[in-house]
Design an enzyme around this catalytic site. Structure first.
Site, PDB file in Angstrom:
ATOM      1  N   HIS A   1      27.804  34.292  50.549  1.00  0.00           N
ATOM      2  CA  HIS A   1      26.307  34.080  51.346  1.00  0.00           C
ATOM      3  C   HIS A   1      25.356  33.646  50.358  1.00  0.00           C
ATOM      4  O   HIS A   1      24.214  32.908  50.580  1.00  0.00           O
ATOM      5  CB  HIS A   1      26.040  35.015  52.502  1.00  0.00           C
ATOM      6  CG  HIS A   1      27.193  35.022  53.465  1.00  0.00           C
ATOM      7  ND1 HIS A   1      27.930  33.941  53.849  1.00  0.00           N
ATOM      8  CD2 HIS A   1      27.694  36.021  54.236  1.00  0.00           C
ATOM      9  CE1 HIS A   1      28.664  34.218  54.762  1.00  0.00           C
ATOM     10  NE2 HIS A   1      28.498  35.498  54.926  1.00  0.00           N
TER      11      HIS A   1
ATOM     12  N   ARG B   1      38.003  18.469  57.118  1.00  0.00           N
ATOM     13  CA  ARG B   1      39.382  19.372  56.778  1.00  0.00           C
ATOM     14  C   ARG B   1      39.521  20.263  57.891  1.00  0.00           C
ATOM     15  O   ARG B   1      38.987  21.414  58.092  1.00  0.00           O
ATOM     16  CB  ARG B   1      39.266  20.525  55.621  1.00  0.00           C
ATOM     17  CG  ARG B   1      39.285  19.716  54.266  1.00  0.00           C
ATOM     18  CD  ARG B   1      38.979  20.604  53.070  1.00  0.00           C
ATOM     19  NE  ARG B   1      39.178  20.086  51.896  1.00  0.00           N
ATOM     20  CZ  ARG B   1      38.602  19.610  50.755  1.00  0.00           C
ATOM     21  NH1 ARG B   1      37.269  19.565  50.936  1.00  0.00           N
ATOM     22  NH2 ARG B   1      38.923  19.164  49.688  1.00  0.00           N
TER      23      ARG B   1
ATOM     24  N   ARG C   1      41.326  15.077  59.276  1.00  0.00           N
ATOM     25  CA  ARG C   1      42.894  15.341  58.401  1.00  0.00           C
ATOM     26  C   ARG C   1      43.363  16.374  59.485  1.00  0.00           C
ATOM     27  O   ARG C   1      42.993  17.397  59.756  1.00  0.00           O
ATOM     28  CB  ARG C   1      42.481  15.830  57.032  1.00  0.00           C
ATOM     29  CG  ARG C   1      43.578  16.163  56.730  1.00  0.00           C
ATOM     30  CD  ARG C   1      43.900  16.695  55.140  1.00  0.00           C
ATOM     31  NE  ARG C   1      43.214  17.892  54.873  1.00  0.00           N
ATOM     32  CZ  ARG C   1      43.009  18.572  53.749  1.00  0.00           C
ATOM     33  NH1 ARG C   1      43.141  17.840  52.710  1.00  0.00           N
ATOM     34  NH2 ARG C   1      42.282  19.746  53.794  1.00  0.00           N
TER      35      ARG C   1
ATOM     36  N   GLU D   1      48.739  11.965  48.005  1.00  0.00           N
ATOM     37  CA  GLU D   1      48.478  13.326  47.364  1.00  0.00           C
ATOM     38  C   GLU D   1      49.394  13.907  46.490  1.00  0.00           C
ATOM     39  O   GLU D   1      49.443  14.928  45.853  1.00  0.00           O
ATOM     40  CB  GLU D   1      47.324  14.411  47.917  1.00  0.00           C
ATOM     41  CG  GLU D   1      48.010  14.830  49.220  1.00  0.00           C
ATOM     42  CD  GLU D   1      47.281  15.699  50.009  1.00  0.00           C
ATOM     43  OE1 GLU D   1      46.288  16.337  49.248  1.00  0.00           O
ATOM     44  OE2 GLU D   1      47.510  16.158  51.366  1.00  0.00           O
TER      45      GLU D   1
ATOM     46  N   ASN E   1      42.925  16.307  44.128  1.00  0.00           N
ATOM     47  CA  ASN E   1      43.107  18.122  43.710  1.00  0.00           C
ATOM     48  C   ASN E   1      44.587  18.256  44.033  1.00  0.00           C
ATOM     49  O   ASN E   1      45.069  18.736  43.047  1.00  0.00           O
ATOM     50  CB  ASN E   1      42.320  18.685  44.886  1.00  0.00           C
ATOM     51  CG  ASN E   1      41.054  18.259  45.204  1.00  0.00           C
ATOM     52  OD1 ASN E   1      40.461  17.780  44.150  1.00  0.00           O
ATOM     53  ND2 ASN E   1      40.222  18.593  46.165  1.00  0.00           N
ATOM     54  N   ASP E   2      45.235  17.728  44.875  1.00  0.00           N
ATOM     55  CA  ASP E   2      46.624  17.721  44.780  1.00  0.00           C
ATOM     56  C   ASP E   2      47.454  16.742  43.970  1.00  0.00           C
ATOM     57  O   ASP E   2      48.418  17.164  43.375  1.00  0.00           O
ATOM     58  CB  ASP E   2      47.092  17.827  46.146  1.00  0.00           C
ATOM     59  CG  ASP E   2      47.200  19.151  47.032  1.00  0.00           C
ATOM     60  OD1 ASP E   2      47.398  20.248  46.268  1.00  0.00           O
ATOM     61  OD2 ASP E   2      46.586  19.257  48.119  1.00  0.00           O
TER      62      ASP E   2
ATOM     63  N   ARG F   1      47.370  24.432  40.901  1.00  0.00           N
ATOM     64  CA  ARG F   1      45.964  24.251  40.868  1.00  0.00           C
ATOM     65  C   ARG F   1      44.992  25.178  40.668  1.00  0.00           C
ATOM     66  O   ARG F   1      44.034  25.409  40.445  1.00  0.00           O
ATOM     67  CB  ARG F   1      45.431  23.239  42.123  1.00  0.00           C
ATOM     68  CG  ARG F   1      45.459  23.831  43.470  1.00  0.00           C
ATOM     69  CD  ARG F   1      45.448  22.660  44.410  1.00  0.00           C
ATOM     70  NE  ARG F   1      44.177  22.694  45.067  1.00  0.00           N
ATOM     71  CZ  ARG F   1      43.599  21.753  46.289  1.00  0.00           C
ATOM     72  NH1 ARG F   1      44.520  20.996  46.689  1.00  0.00           N
ATOM     73  NH2 ARG F   1      42.532  21.921  46.596  1.00  0.00           N
TER      74      ARG F   1
ATOM     75  N   CYS G   1      39.255  11.393  48.431  1.00  0.00           N
ATOM     76  CA  CYS G   1      38.289  12.526  48.957  1.00  0.00           C
ATOM     77  C   CYS G   1      38.570  13.648  47.978  1.00  0.00           C
ATOM     78  O   CYS G   1      38.098  14.809  48.545  1.00  0.00           O
ATOM     79  CB  CYS G   1      38.978  12.642  50.393  1.00  0.00           C
ATOM     80  SG  CYS G   1      40.499  13.135  50.564  1.00  0.00           S
TER      81      CYS G   1
HETATM   82  C1  PEP Z   1      43.036  17.090  47.733  1.00  0.00           C
HETATM   83  O1  PEP Z   1      44.071  17.483  47.824  1.00  0.00           O
HETATM   84  O2  PEP Z   1      42.412  16.266  46.928  1.00  0.00           O
HETATM   85  C2  PEP Z   1      42.320  17.304  48.839  1.00  0.00           C
HETATM   86  C3  PEP Z   1      40.914  16.384  49.152  1.00  0.00           C
HETATM   87  O3  PEP Z   1      42.340  18.052  49.722  1.00  0.00           O
HETATM   88  P1  PEP Z   1      42.626  19.567  49.533  1.00  0.00           P
HETATM   89  O4  PEP Z   1      41.697  19.807  48.366  1.00  0.00           O
HETATM   90  O5  PEP Z   1      41.926  20.289  50.854  1.00  0.00           O
HETATM   91  O6  PEP Z   1      43.919  20.149  49.293  1.00  0.00           O
HETATM   92 MG    MG Z   2      45.081  18.226  49.283  1.00  0.00          MG
END
Ligand code: PEP
Ligand code: MG
Length: 568
Positions: free
Chosen positions: A186, A293, A329, A428, A451-452, A462, A499
């Site tokens: 916070h 999300r 999503r 992803e 990210n994935d 990750r 994204c």
């Molecule tokens: C991703 O995997 O790039 C993504 C945007 O989703 P998350 O980070 O929620 O897995």
């Molecule tokens: Mg993802």
């Protein structure tokens, strides 16, 4: 130099004020007059509620409604019978009010702090904050008045509780340093909202400094300097000026279109977790929502949200965006995201297990509830459905079949929705990338989740610090994958967005322009930075750079070249 977690960007230079921790000592002997102890306790609760709602109101006016919600949450918690009621019951057995408050809060603290989920763990710090505030009221301890510190003060504390942070006057506080707290705590949220540079989790900082020491708080890098020498100080004074200039430059991009230097229009969307964040996206000048999300709706609840609850949330986001795209999503659960009430099995390899679309298609009844809520919300804006973790064509086909079923049901029930609601794939996984040509034929759009995609392409967890050196979207394999996905989407005539965090990376942006990405979805606070970087690159320049990059062999060479050619 000391290092901590960079929690709020910018450079703060000033004179330290250490916020001392009070000893909350009391005599825990049994009370004789239970009735007057109950009265003392009730008075403390009333005082707590009154002070907290005043602070919440002040934060709402000065900072914003989202930040005020933190303190409003404290009011909800303390009013819950399982909290104040339990405390009252302990007092009835002869315990003093202080001991009762401490025992009940410690019990809840223990419960929340053991939870896997970040947001739930955050509840633990709320409980700790409530406990300290209540004990101070009961013991008659007055806090340091943070609202009246001198201009140019750097606050140093073990932890800055929301109640302390709420007293901060932006014009007086140059920086914040704490011993605990992370990016999502916070104090970090409030520091960011107030645009005060903050570095959190600096071990033992309260004992390493004293009042009036000079401090540099580099909230961008997470560095702290105490009584720096002249060279460091002048270096940071220049850095601070540059940062302030840059922020002013970014403000020029407010309300502007997102265009490359040679006039190509691109879309700049936002990633959000709650319908309330949709407001933030609009305030930050996002042109749509590229990733909602939806799992946060499920994680921030103690029960599966009903169709109506979900519908209300999706509708709120759609209406907030007023006709601009809102890509929702569907539930992306599993991996590192657990929902206790779903009682999901513990798995050996959760990232490769029963998660996201796999879980949803295995639990069709609840998946249909979510899809129905999304399709119904499409009557109130430009809502789109996005499917996470797709690895094969059957998955997207099955989701589309469910959407068709739902449309028929809604027609029969006379409920309106957007007949052309789009269904797209998140790309992803390595598999989805390799069959992007096939998936493109089944999808209305793609959104690349880097990210994935990085995790699954590099076979690197990750969240595992030991292998973090391999986790880079600039690895040649990941870049080839991104280029290939965009090409497949373009060949099939569908839009391709991104994204994952890489969409806002200044080093990645020219490559994405060159590859032909049309939609960038970023954290709301990064909208203007991304728009600014995009405006500096022409397609021809981006192509020339991408060509060089794609001929390099290693991640290091790639990053070095991108840094050398970056446009500030
Ligand atoms: C991703 O995997 O790039 C993504 C945007 O989703 P998350 O980070 O929620 O897995
Ligand atoms: Mg993802």
């Amino acid at each position: 130099m000391y290092q901590g977690i960079p929690a709020s960007r910018g450079i703060g230079i000033g004179s330290i004020c250490v916020i001392a921790e009070h000893e909350l000592k009391y005599d825990a002997a049994k009370v004789q007059d239970v009735e007057s102890e109950q009265k003392r306790f009730q008075d403390a609760i009333e005082k707590f509620k009154q002070e907290t709602s005043e602070m919440a109101e002040d934060i709402r006016k000065r900072i914003g409604p989202k930040e005020a919600e933190i303190l409003e949450g404290h009011l909800v918690m303390i009013s819950d019978p399982s909290m104040s009621g339990e405390m009252g019951k302990m007092i009835a057995t002869g315990q003093c009010a202080e001991a009762s408050v401490e025992a009940v809060c410690d019990m809840f603290y223990g419960m929340f702090s053991k939870m896997d989920d970040d947001m739930m763990r955050q509840r633990a710090s709320d409980i700790a904050d409530i406990k300290v505030s209540l004990l101070k009221i009961l013991l008659g301890i007055e806090d340091v008045d943070i609202s009246s510190v001198a201009p140019g003060t750097v606050l140093v504390a073990k932890d800055l509780t929301p109640s302390m942070t709420s007293q901060i006057r932006k014009e007086n506080v140059a920086g914040i340093i704490t011993e605990v707290g992370g990016k999502t705590s916070h104090s970090a949220i409030l520091a960011r909202a107030l645009e005060i540079p903050a570095v959190l989790s600096v071990p033992d900082i309260t004992t390493l400094v004293k009042d009036k020491d000079t401090a540099i708080v580099d909230g961008t890098e997470g560095n702290v300097y105490i009584n720096p020498d002249g060279d460091v100080l002048s270096q940071y004074i220049i850095k601070r000026e540059e940062f302030i200039k840059k922020q002013a430059e970014l403000k020029n991009f407010l309300g502007k279109e997102t265009v490359t230097a040679d006039g190509i229009n691109l879309e700049l969307f936002c990633n959000i977790g709650t319908p309330k964040d949709a407001k933030k996206a609009v305030e930050c000048d996002g042109e749509g929502i590229g990733l909602f999300r939806s799992e946060f709706l499920f994680m921030d609840n103690n029960h599966m949200p009903s169709e109506e609850e979900q519908f209300a949330a999706y509708k709120e986001a759609a209406e907030t965006l007023g006709g601009k795209a809102v890509i929702i999503r569907t539930l992306d659960i599993g991996g590192d995201k657990d929902i206790p009430y779903l009682n999901m099995k513990k798995e050996e390899n959760p990232f490769l297990g029963y998660r996201a679309v796999r879980y949803c298609l295995g639990n069709r009844d609840s998946y249909k509830i979510q899809l129905r809520a999304i399709v119904r919300a499409s009557a109130f804006g430009k809502v789109k459905i996005m499917v996470p973790l797709v690895t094969c064509v059957e998955e997207i086909r099955e989701v589309k079949a469910l959407v068709s079923e739902i449309k028929k049901e809604l027609d029969a029930e006379g409920i309106s929705y957007d007949k052309d609601i789009e269904v797209g794939c998140m790309i992803e996984t390595a598999s989805a990338s390799l069959i992007a040509d096939l998936l493109a034929k089944e999808s209305d759009f793609f959104s690349i989740g880097t990210n994935d995609l990085t995790q699954y392409t590099m076979s690197v967890d990750r969240g595992n610090a030991d292998v973090a050196y391999l986790y880079s979207t600039f690895q040649p394999s990941v870049l080839r994958s991104i280029k290939h996905i965009i090409e497949c989407g373009r060949n099939a005539g569908i839009p391709v967005g991104m994204c994952g965090e890489a969409a806002a990376d200044p080093l990645m942006i020219p490559l994405l322009i060159s590859f032909g990405l049309t939609e960038f979805s970023v954290n709301p606070v990064l909208v203007l930075t991304a728009r600014c970087i995009i405006s500096k690159w022409s397609k021809a320049e981006a192509d020339a750079l991408a060509q060089k990059v794609m001929n390099l062999d290693t991640e290091k060479e790639i990053v070095d070249l991108l840094k050398a050619e970056a446009k500030e």
